[in-house]
Design an enzyme around this catalytic site. Structure first.
Site, mmCIF file in Angstrom:
data_model
loop_
_atom_site.group_PDB
_atom_site.id
_atom_site.type_symbol
_atom_site.label_atom_id
_atom_site.label_comp_id
_atom_site.label_asym_id
_atom_site.label_seq_id
_atom_site.Cartn_x
_atom_site.Cartn_y
_atom_site.Cartn_z
ATOM 1 N N LYS A 200 10.525 51.374 51.059
ATOM 2 C CA LYS A 200 9.774 50.765 49.965
ATOM 3 C C LYS A 200 9.697 51.775 48.830
ATOM 4 C CE LYS A 200 5.400 48.698 48.713
ATOM 5 N NZ LYS A 200 4.150 48.097 49.194
ATOM 6 N N ARG A 210 0.585 42.918 41.531
ATOM 7 C CA ARG A 210 -0.696 43.630 41.408
ATOM 8 C C ARG A 210 -1.658 42.867 40.493
ATOM 9 N NH1 ARG A 210 2.006 49.681 40.894
ATOM 10 N NH2 ARG A 210 2.860 49.727 43.019
ATOM 11 N N LYS A 222 2.115 55.552 42.821
ATOM 12 C CA LYS A 222 2.259 55.575 44.272
ATOM 13 C C LYS A 222 3.398 56.493 44.723
ATOM 14 C CE LYS A 222 0.028 51.084 45.004
ATOM 15 N NZ LYS A 222 -0.028 49.839 45.820
ATOM 16 N N GLU A 238 13.951 57.069 56.583
ATOM 17 C CA GLU A 238 12.789 56.219 56.870
ATOM 18 C C GLU A 238 13.143 55.128 57.887
ATOM 19 O OE1 GLU A 238 9.721 56.353 56.120
ATOM 20 O OE2 GLU A 238 9.467 57.515 54.292
ATOM 21 N N LYS A 253 12.725 47.152 49.861
ATOM 22 C CA LYS A 253 11.917 46.557 48.802
ATOM 23 C C LYS A 253 11.845 47.477 47.607
ATOM 24 C CE LYS A 253 7.178 45.280 47.971
ATOM 25 N NZ LYS A 253 5.837 45.313 48.474
ATOM 26 N N SER A 279 7.901 40.470 43.020
ATOM 27 C CA SER A 279 7.271 39.709 41.938
ATOM 28 C C SER A 279 7.942 39.936 40.586
ATOM 29 C CB SER A 279 5.793 40.072 41.869
ATOM 30 O OG SER A 279 5.616 41.465 41.678
ATOM 31 N N TYR A 318 9.415 34.420 46.354
ATOM 32 C CA TYR A 318 8.507 33.438 45.754
ATOM 33 C C TYR A 318 9.272 32.182 45.348
ATOM 34 C CZ TYR A 318 5.771 37.681 45.704
ATOM 35 O OH TYR A 318 5.143 38.834 46.100
HETATM 36 C C1 PBG Z 1 0.945 46.278 48.953
HETATM 37 C C2 PBG Z 1 2.124 45.498 48.543
HETATM 38 C C3 PBG Z 1 2.739 45.460 47.284
HETATM 39 C C4 PBG Z 1 3.713 44.465 47.342
HETATM 40 C C5 PBG Z 1 3.688 43.941 48.642
HETATM 41 N N1 PBG Z 1 2.704 44.617 49.379
HETATM 42 C C6 PBG Z 1 2.445 46.189 46.018
HETATM 43 C C7 PBG Z 1 2.453 47.650 45.995
HETATM 44 O O1 PBG Z 1 2.946 48.332 46.898
HETATM 45 O O2 PBG Z 1 1.946 48.187 45.015
HETATM 46 C C8 PBG Z 1 4.574 44.038 46.191
HETATM 47 C C9 PBG Z 1 5.192 42.692 46.297
HETATM 48 C C10 PBG Z 1 5.755 42.162 45.029
HETATM 49 O O3 PBG Z 1 5.795 42.819 43.983
HETATM 50 O O4 PBG Z 1 6.171 41.002 45.070
HETATM 51 N N2 PBG Z 1 1.115 47.392 49.726
#
Ligand code: PBG
Length: 329
Positions: A200, A210, A222, A238, A253, A279, A318
């Site tokens: 990720k 968010r 992050k 990982e 991701k 998203s 989505y």
């Molecule tokens: C939370 C999480 C996130 C997403 C899925 N789980 C956001 C982040 O890590 O800040 C993002 C999913 C998306 O953008 O569609 N840990």
């Protein structure tokens, strides 16, 4: 007329008719590949559109159940559940995340009662529960690793108790897959699986999500736990750790800007590979579609097909409902 050139191979022969093209198609997107991420919130009779994610909604539980009935009728097999948590329930320890009567726990129970055949994935991370919007416990501006893993374990156990089929740690703390696997097994949840958000990245593509959950980080970013967008070998590091620690499925991701990582992971492991069409990827296509700048439906299919072609077995998207409709015979 030109005399035929002496070509041994003419690749166009196999593109000549629809029937030939179908017969030699290498990758096929089907409804079985799709997992639908959904947002749930407290209340009754609520359906709120997320401004940066047109046609995506936060639902109260009653309306979510209706929506999920449609989802099942379209042939979609699984959902990933994300909660919008009220500010007053947020604390640095993420206490609400393992409340047996919390929003996620109640929602999973209700779904499993109403639609038991629908596969439910729960998100394991502290960000929706933390006033700081970080995925772990904060101390002096740092995100604590091992202390956070203890909370994630409790959270995962409470999701298993509620009836989740898969728990999906999306937090990127070290060692959490092993800790969760051991705890699930110790409590008898041997058949609850782990979908690991293994690779990720610290991506700007999560912005609209968010917004949906009011979970943007309140300070910093992050990058001390999510991966550097520039790294590829590190994804394999990982992935290897998560396999050793007991992951059942591995996620990459975001997806679209990371197709090379999907391919690399596909070649590395025999486990199912999952891509998260996040998203921001959704928002870009929707925005251009609304402007009439692209043929939205075709771009959606092309984009998701590229993820499968790169090696993904499953895609969180989505677009799942729209695509299921498009793929109907
Ligand atoms: C939370 C999480 C996130 C997403 C899925 N789980 C956001 C982040 O890590 O800040 C993002 C999913 C998306 O953008 O569609 N840990």
């Amino acid at each position: 007329m030109v005399a035929p050139h002496p070509l041994i191979h003419r690749p166009r022969r196999l593109r000549r008719t629809e029937a030939l093209r179908r017969l030699v198609k290498e990758t096929e997107l089907t409804v079985n590949d799709l997992i639908y991420p959904v947002f749930v919130m407290e209340g009754d009779n609520i359906k709120q559109e997320i401004p940066s994610m047109p046609q995506c909604y936060r639902y109260s539980l009653d309306l979510l159940l209706k929506e999920l009935q449609d989802v099942v009728n379209l042939g979609i097999q699984g959902i990933a559940l994300f909660p919008l948590i009220a500010d007053e329930k947020k604390d640095n320890q993420g206490t609400e995340s393992y409340n047996p009567n919390g929003l996620v726990q109640r929602t999973v129970k209700a779904i499993k009662q109403a639609i038991p055949q629908l596969m439910v994935i729960t998100d394991v991370a502290l960000d929706p529960y933390s006033p700081y919007g970080h995925d772990g416990i904060v101390e002096n501006g740092q995100i604590l690793n091992d202390e956070t893993v203890e909370v994630l374990v409790k959270m995962a156990l409470s999701h298993a108790e509620a009836g989740a089929d898969l728990v999906a740690p999306s937090d990127m703390m070290d060692g959490r897959i092993g800790a969760i696997r051991r705890a699930l097994d110790a409590e008898g949840w041997i058949n609850v699986g782990i979908l690991a958000y293994s690779a990720k990245y610290a991506s700007a593509y999560y912005g609209p999500f968010r917004d949906a959950l009011a979970s943007a980080p309140k300070f910093g970013d992050k990058q001390t736990y999510q991966m550097d967008i520039a790294n590829s070998r590190e994804a394999i590091k990982e992935i290897a750790l998560d396999i050793k620690e007991g992951a059942d499925l591995l996620m990459i991701k975001p997806a679209l800007a990371y197709l090379d990582i999907i391919r690399r992971v596909r070649d590395y492991t025999h486990l199912p590979v999952v891509a998260y069409n996040v998203s921001g990827e959704y928002a870009m296509i929707k925005a251009a579609g609304q402007q009439g700048w692209i043929d939205e439906k075709k771009v959606i299919l092309e984009t998701l097909t590229s993820m499968k072609r790169a090696g993904a077995d499953l895609i969180l998207t989505y677009f799942a409902k729209e695509v299921a409709l498009m793929l109907q015979p």
